[in-house]
Motif scaffolding. Structure first.
Motif, PDB file in Angstrom:
ATOM      1  N   ARG B 147       0.885  -1.324  -0.105  1.00 12.70           N
ATOM      2  CA  ARG B 147       0.261  -0.111  -0.156  1.00 12.70           C
ATOM      3  C   ARG B 147       0.942   1.230   0.136  1.00 12.70           C
ATOM      4  O   ARG B 147       1.532   1.386   0.736  1.00 12.70           O
ATOM      5  N   ILE B 148       0.701   1.847  -1.115  1.00 14.75           N
ATOM      6  CA  ILE B 148       1.826   3.285  -1.037  1.00 14.75           C
ATOM      7  C   ILE B 148       0.954   4.220  -1.467  1.00 14.75           C
ATOM      8  O   ILE B 148      -0.101   4.495  -1.852  1.00 14.75           O
ATOM      9  N   PRO B 191       0.123   5.207  -6.973  1.00 14.35           N
ATOM     10  CA  PRO B 191      -0.183   4.984  -5.442  1.00 14.35           C
ATOM     11  C   PRO B 191      -1.458   4.509  -5.226  1.00 14.35           C
ATOM     12  O   PRO B 191      -2.347   4.458  -5.938  1.00 14.35           O
ATOM     13  N   ASN B 192      -1.733   3.908  -3.823  1.00 15.99           N
ATOM     14  CA  ASN B 192      -3.059   3.477  -3.594  1.00 15.99           C
ATOM     15  C   ASN B 192      -3.786   4.789  -2.913  1.00 15.99           C
ATOM     16  O   ASN B 192      -4.988   4.748  -2.796  1.00 15.99           O
ATOM     17  N   ALA B 193      -3.131   5.892  -2.700  1.00 11.45           N
ATOM     18  CA  ALA B 193      -3.616   7.214  -2.229  1.00 11.45           C
ATOM     19  C   ALA B 193      -2.682   8.273  -2.614  1.00 11.45           C
ATOM     20  O   ALA B 193      -1.440   8.171  -2.589  1.00 11.45           O
ATOM     21  N   PRO B 223      -7.291   7.654  -5.436  1.00 12.34           N
ATOM     22  CA  PRO B 223      -8.095   8.327  -4.445  1.00 12.34           C
ATOM     23  C   PRO B 223      -7.052   9.655  -3.992  1.00 12.34           C
ATOM     24  O   PRO B 223      -5.829   9.529  -3.489  1.00 12.34           O
ATOM     25  N   VAL B 224      -7.665  10.902  -4.157  1.00  9.10           N
ATOM     26  CA  VAL B 224      -6.819  11.995  -3.596  1.00  9.10           C
ATOM     27  C   VAL B 224      -7.369  12.605  -2.444  1.00  9.10           C
ATOM     28  O   VAL B 224      -8.587  12.628  -2.243  1.00  9.10           O
ATOM     29  N   THR B 265      -7.748   2.652   1.154  1.00  8.04           N
ATOM     30  CA  THR B 265      -6.954   1.525   0.756  1.00  8.04           C
ATOM     31  C   THR B 265      -7.360   0.123   1.142  1.00  8.04           C
ATOM     32  O   THR B 265      -6.913  -0.944   0.683  1.00  8.04           O
ATOM     33  N   LEU B 266      -7.966   0.047   2.238  1.00 11.34           N
ATOM     34  CA  LEU B 266      -8.299  -1.116   2.615  1.00 11.34           C
ATOM     35  C   LEU B 266      -9.878  -1.207   2.601  1.00 11.34           C
ATOM     36  O   LEU B 266     -10.608  -1.067   3.714  1.00 11.34           O
TER      37      LEU B 266
END
Lengths: 137, 562
Positions: B147-148, B191-193, B223-224, B265-266
């Protein structure tokens, strides 16, 4: 001339299914059909209607197909009328059981109304051939 | 297609349409009959039930609703099995589950086949596809996705500090001080976020402008989250328009940010709502349980109302479904009893009864019921009545029961747990240990490194406690730098090595402060029930032991003397 399958008695307790079968046998296969909703009604109808073949559902309330089959075979004039069972239980052991009883065939549910008539005709033809063969020996 | 064939297809289509129209009604009859059979055990109800299921199996298959047909066939078998097994709960649940499954299969709007087809294969469940799906699932589980989080802020100190803290929660954080560097990195790896400042030297709204341009990179799905030193409508609006999922005004409350990143992210499955069903007719209760479990809830069935209080403490439900009329205790009495315990003051209670009398219903509501469901209730009504209330209660509870900084249970909730667990331990004659923890010289940490850093120490301890204990143990931030842990089913001697390992792990954690790191320790006092048999005496004993640990050198555990 080879006799042709024409008159069918069709016993099925559920109206929807009966109607689908009726469409297949009358509209598609152009057979002469009488339908019954129960075993009792079938026995009543058979007093004045002599079909070439009887098609019956196995699982019916009150009188099931197997019982109805026994009663039909008790009557000498119906003793040789071919009977085809319709059932959703189509394990090989079930099919074998119905065939051992003397059924002319077993049709699996759900069935295809477009080919139901053709299936019955094939079963009937086969039955005629084997019946003639048996009489010959 | 010939004319005959067209006419035939038309007739068949009409038949099928009729079948589909009647289907919901048929299902209601089935569900009703099953509930009636479970409460009356009348043979004719059973016969009706089997007959409808059998017919549905046949017509479902005939009309091209092969799923409905298959489920109905399984249902028919399950009903016969349940009857053979004298309506044992397991089998009753299986039937209820199939009824629900049937309902959802029937509600699929597009049955793709235009006309009945004799496809026997379609009516037989094909296990291989299910297996293949399972295989795929487990394969994806075995590859943990990293998860980045990309953090973009021109304030280098703030960025470094946040990066460090978010990393503590198990994320790989990459910091960028200008937008172009971030753009290049995103092009390389998504990235994941993305955590993005609003204002940059290159523009007052350079952050939102950049976010809006992500679509050009084919990265509109990242997602931002925005953060900004300005908290006004214009800034918030710009960030919303740029697709921001959250907005954090500076100074940043890190816990909020991490919570959001976790959420994004989860996308983990939410924990199922827990429903306690109290009905003296066990098989009926099991049928309800089956419906609710099918809808993804977790249930516990109590058929002896005298055992409800024990089960409440053990199961900790989000909603209670209560039969109104039971032989030993009435539903309204039971509701009053439950309401007299502080911890259950607000848990929703739904009454179930054959009662149609509105006065009688109002009377019952006065005693703490939230709603009244009239038997026999249909599966979908039951599910919707229960689901919405349980979810609302759960959301409310998590807001009021948790400590904002650490995410642990707060003091008020912990006191409730303590009271509940002590009385349960007493009833069941089981031990229970309370550990009271205090971080050593915490004031010095705050003075030397600042409060933000102190908060980090608190969070680190909280994480350690949350990870290092059993699911049944309860860890709380009791206040300031004081934490409490309730270890169920163990006495203090057994709990001691567990807590000592945690003490040791904590002393090895390196806390970050700017570029420096430092270590911290805690002292801990332990006491157990039933030696100390009330919440107050247990707490006081553990607290005295803690005091003793503090006075004899700190960074140690002390057991309350017996």
């Amino acid at each position: 001339m080879k006799p042709q399958l024409n008159k069918i008695l069709y016993v099925e307790d559920e109206a929807d299914i009966r109607e689908v079968g009726q469409i297949g046998l009358e509209d598609v296969a152009r057979l002469t059909l009488r339908t019954c909703a129960s075993g009792a009604e079938a026995l009543e109808t058979l007093r004045e209607f002599a079909p070439d073949l009887i098609l019956m559902d196995v699982m019916m309330p009150q009188m099931d197909g197997i019982t109805l089959y026994g009663k039909i075979r008790e009557e000498s004039r119906l003793a040789h009328t071919p009977v085809v069972f319709m059932t959703s239980r189509v394990q090989p052991s079930d099919i074998a059981r119905y065939m051992d009883l003397g059924a002319a065939g077993v049709i699996a549910k759900p069935f295809d109304p477009m080919s139901l008539g053709a299936q019955l005709i094939a079963m009937w033809d086969h039955h005629q051939v084997s019946h003639l063969a048996r009489e010959a020996t | 297609m010939s004319e005959t064939s067209l006419a035939v297809q038309g007739k068949l289509a009409a038949l099928r349409a009729g079948f589909l129209t009647r289907l919901p009604e048929t299902l209601s009859t089935l569900e009703g009959a099953w509930i009636i059979y479970n409460s009356s055990k009348k043979e004719d109800a059973l016969a009706t039930l089997c007959q409808i299921a059998h017919k549905l199996a046949g017509s479902g298959a005939t009309f091209g609703c092969s799923e409905v047909g298959t489920i109905a066939r399984n249902l028919e078998n399950a009903i016969r099995t349940a009857v053979d097994q004298k309506l044992a709960p397991k089998y009753v649940r299986a039937v209820a589950g199939l009824l629900c499954k049937l309902r959802s299969a029937a509600s699929v709007p597009s049955h793709p086949l235009p006309a009945p087809v004799a496809d026997i294969q379609a009516s037989i469940p094909i296990p291989t596809s299910a297996l293949a799906k399972k295989g795929a699932d487990s394969a994806s589980e075995s590859v943990p996705s990293p998860r980045i989080v990309y953090l973009v802020d021109d304030d280098t100190d703030l960025a470094a500090d946040m990066s460090d803290q978010i990393s503590n929660f198990g994320y790989a954080v990459k910091v960028f001080h200008d937008i172009e560097a971030a753009r290049a990195a995103i092009a390389e790896r998504k990235p994941n976020a993305l955590l993005l400042d609003v204002a940059f030297p290159t523009g007052e709204f350079a952050g939102p402008d950049f976010a809006a341009s992500l679509a050009d990179l084919g990265c509109a799905d990242i997602p931002v989250l925005f953060m900004s030193g300005r908290d006004d409508t214009t800034t918030r609006l710009r960030s919303v328009r740029a697709g921001g999922q959250a907005f954090f005004p500076k100074p940043i409350v890190l816990n909020d940010v991490v919570t959001w990143i976790d959420k994004i992210t989860l996308p983990s499955e939410p924990e199922p709502s827990r429903i306690l069903i109290v009905d003296d007719q066990e098989s009926l209760a099991s049928a309800y349980a089956g419906y609710l479990e099918f809808a993804g809830m977790k249930t516990s069935v109590v058929s002896d109302p005298m055992k409800v209080l024990d089960e409440l403490a053990r199961f900790n439900p989000d909603l209670i479904l209560l039969d109104m009329y039971m032989p030993t205790v009435n539903g309204d009495e039971l509701a009053r009893m439950i309401r007299q315990i502080d911890a259950y003051l607000s848990v929703p209670i739904l009454f179930l009864s054959g009662e149609n009398n509105t006065d009688r219903q109002l009377h019952a509501m006065n005693f703490g019921g939230d709603a009244f469901l009239t038997k026999p209730i249909q599966a979908e009504h039951l599910i919707s009545a229960v689901e919405s209330r349980a979810a609302r209660y759960r959301a409310l509870r998590s807001l009021t029961d948790r400590d904002g900084l650490t995410g642990l249970v707060n003091r008020r909730k912990f006191d409730e747990h303590l009271a509940i667990e002590i009385s349960r331990a007493k009833r069941q004659k089981r031990p229970l240990t309370l550990a009271v923890i205090d971080i050593d010289h915490f004031k010095k940490v705050n003075d030397a490194y600042g409060h933000a850093c102190g908060d980090r120490v608190l969070r680190n301890l909280a994480r350690l406690l949350a990870k290092g204990l059993r699911r049944t143990d309860i860890a709380a931030r009791y206040g300031g730098e004081e934490f409490c842990v309730l270890l169920t089913d163990v006495d203090a001697t057994t709990a001691q090595p567990v807590m000592d390992r945690l003490r040791e792990s904590f002393s090895r954690v390196e806390h970050q402060s700017g570029t420096a790191t430092f270590a911290s320790t805690f002292s801990c006092g332990l006491a157990d029930a039933p030696r100390f048999g009330t919440p107050k005496s247990l707490f006081d004993a553990a607290d005295r032991a803690l005091y003793h640990a503090k006075n004899t050198g700190r960074n140690k555990l002390v057991l309350a003397p017996g």
